[in-house]
Design an enzyme around this catalytic site. Structure first.
Site, short mmCIF file in Angstrom:
data_model
loop_
_atom_site.label_atom_id
_atom_site.label_comp_id
_atom_site.label_asym_id
_atom_site.label_seq_id
_atom_site.Cartn_x
_atom_site.Cartn_y
_atom_site.Cartn_z
N CYS A 131 0.81 -1.22 0.00
CA CYS A 131 0.00 0.00 0.00
C CYS A 131 0.84 1.28 0.00
O CYS A 131 0.31 2.35 -0.29
CB CYS A 131 -0.94 0.00 1.20
N HIS A 270 -3.09 7.28 2.87
CA HIS A 270 -3.49 5.91 2.54
C HIS A 270 -4.87 5.63 3.13
O HIS A 270 -5.10 5.83 4.33
CB HIS A 270 -2.45 4.95 3.11
N ASN A 300 -10.46 -0.27 1.25
CA ASN A 300 -9.01 -0.14 1.17
C ASN A 300 -8.56 -0.58 -0.21
O ASN A 300 -8.59 -1.77 -0.52
CB ASN A 300 -8.36 -1.00 2.26
#
Length: 344
Positions: A131, A270, A300
């Site tokens: 990520c 993020h 996500n």
């Protein structure tokens, strides 16, 4: 300057790189298929209240079975290139940040480059920071743009986590969505535009991993039967690392840039979990409206997450000339990083 401290590697650029650059265009692709919390409760031992209270996620997207990560990248690239007024043939580099590439070989960036017709571009894949790969990809692009022969770089961040999560595992299945986002970086005539500073760190942890499929545990009928090709995650460890490292990294990058936190206009973070975002906002004591949120309706989306937030601001016209902003993320490893930039 490079300083090692507490197993963390910090980097500083001082007053910024010598050649200014800017974000000339952004784009995003969301698969049309929406998966709501209510749909997940049909197959998982959970409910909408549990998911929402622990993640802030209400829905996420799923990529059609016949498509792959590269297809999302191409779909996100076209509007970004159009917004920048750049033809694919003019691209000097195509960088893809993804831990869910089309296949181990060949390069996903090369597949995207070929599909776009960016035949003269260098193709690079940034994968192992998961990520946080998008942060590393933009940092690479920033340094490439210091080369006199490179003027235009396309950075793509995309993940198709639905392909590597166990649909029966509540710990992971509720979190992840599929998406891609793109930014076109070009040289600028504006002094001081571009990268002001950056902060990178890492500390080895197996709290988020895909155990099988590499040289240590090659794919076999046994690894498939054991579910070792699925993403495995220790939620408590992720929470502890993210809520500690993200605020620290942002504060470090801001300090090195010589920019007070309250002078930073946008925080593109993020999009892992709404509660992590809330905790980071509180730790930094920043206005909530400076932190765009997409995780509630996209889930996500891995490396794409912070770029979906960036795109939401850029497409709304709220990223203005002279604005100082940060890109910050943490991924498996753990690896984390923050870039502090100024928009031309």
């Amino acid at each position: 300057m490079t300083v090692a401290l507490d197993q963390t590697l910090f980097h500083q650029t001082g007053a910024g790189l010598s050649v200014p650059f800017t974000i000339a265009g952004t784009g995003m692709y969301l698969p049309p298929a929406v998966v709501t919390n209510q749909e997940l409760t049909r197959t998982l031992d959970t409910n909408d209240e549990w998911i929402t209270s622990r993640t802030g996620i209400r829905e996420r997207r799923r990529l059609a079975p016949h498509l792959a990560t590269s297809d999302m990248c191409v779909a996100a690239a076209h509007p970004a290139l159009e917004a920048a007024g750049v033809e694919p043939a003019r691209l000097d580099a195509v960088i893809v940040a993804s831990y869910t590439g089309d296949q181990p070989l060949v390069s996903t960036a090369l597949i995207v480059k070929d599909a776009l017709g960016a035949h003269r571009a260098l193709s690079l894949d940034v994968t192992q920071a998961a990520c946080a790969s998008g942060v590393q990809a933009v940092l690479i692009a920033a340094h490439l743009l210091q080369n006199p022969s490179i003027t235009t770089v396309l950075v793509l961040a995309a993940d198709c986590a639905s392909r590597i999560t166990d649909p029966t595992d509540r710990t992971t299945a509720v979190f992840f969505g599929d998406a891609a986002a793109a930014v076109v970086l070009t040289r600028s005539d504006t002094p001081g535009a571009g990268l002001l500073s950056y902060d990178l760190g890492s500390q080895l942890s197996y709290a988020v991993e895909i155990p099988a499929g590499g040289s240590r545990l090659p794919a076999s009928t046994a690894t498939v039967a054991a579910g070792n090709h699925y993403l495995q995650m220790d939620g408590r460890a992720v929470w502890s690392a993210a809520t500690t490292r993200l605020p620290e990294s942002i504060a470090n990058a801001a300090r090195r840039a010589g920019v007070p936190i309250d002078r930073i206009r946008h925080f593109f973070l993020h999009q892992a979990n709404l509660n992590i975002l809330t905790e980071t906002v509180a730790a930094l004591d920043i206005p909530r409206e400076r932190v765009p949120v997409t995780v509630d309706r996209m889930g996500n989306t891995g490396s794409a997450g912070l770029f979906t937030a960036l795109h939401s601001a850029a497409s709304a016209g709220s990223l203005l000339p002279g604005d100082t902003y940060v890109l910050s993320g943490i991924g498996a490893g753990f690896q984390w990083g923050t870039l502090c930039l100024r928009h031309a």
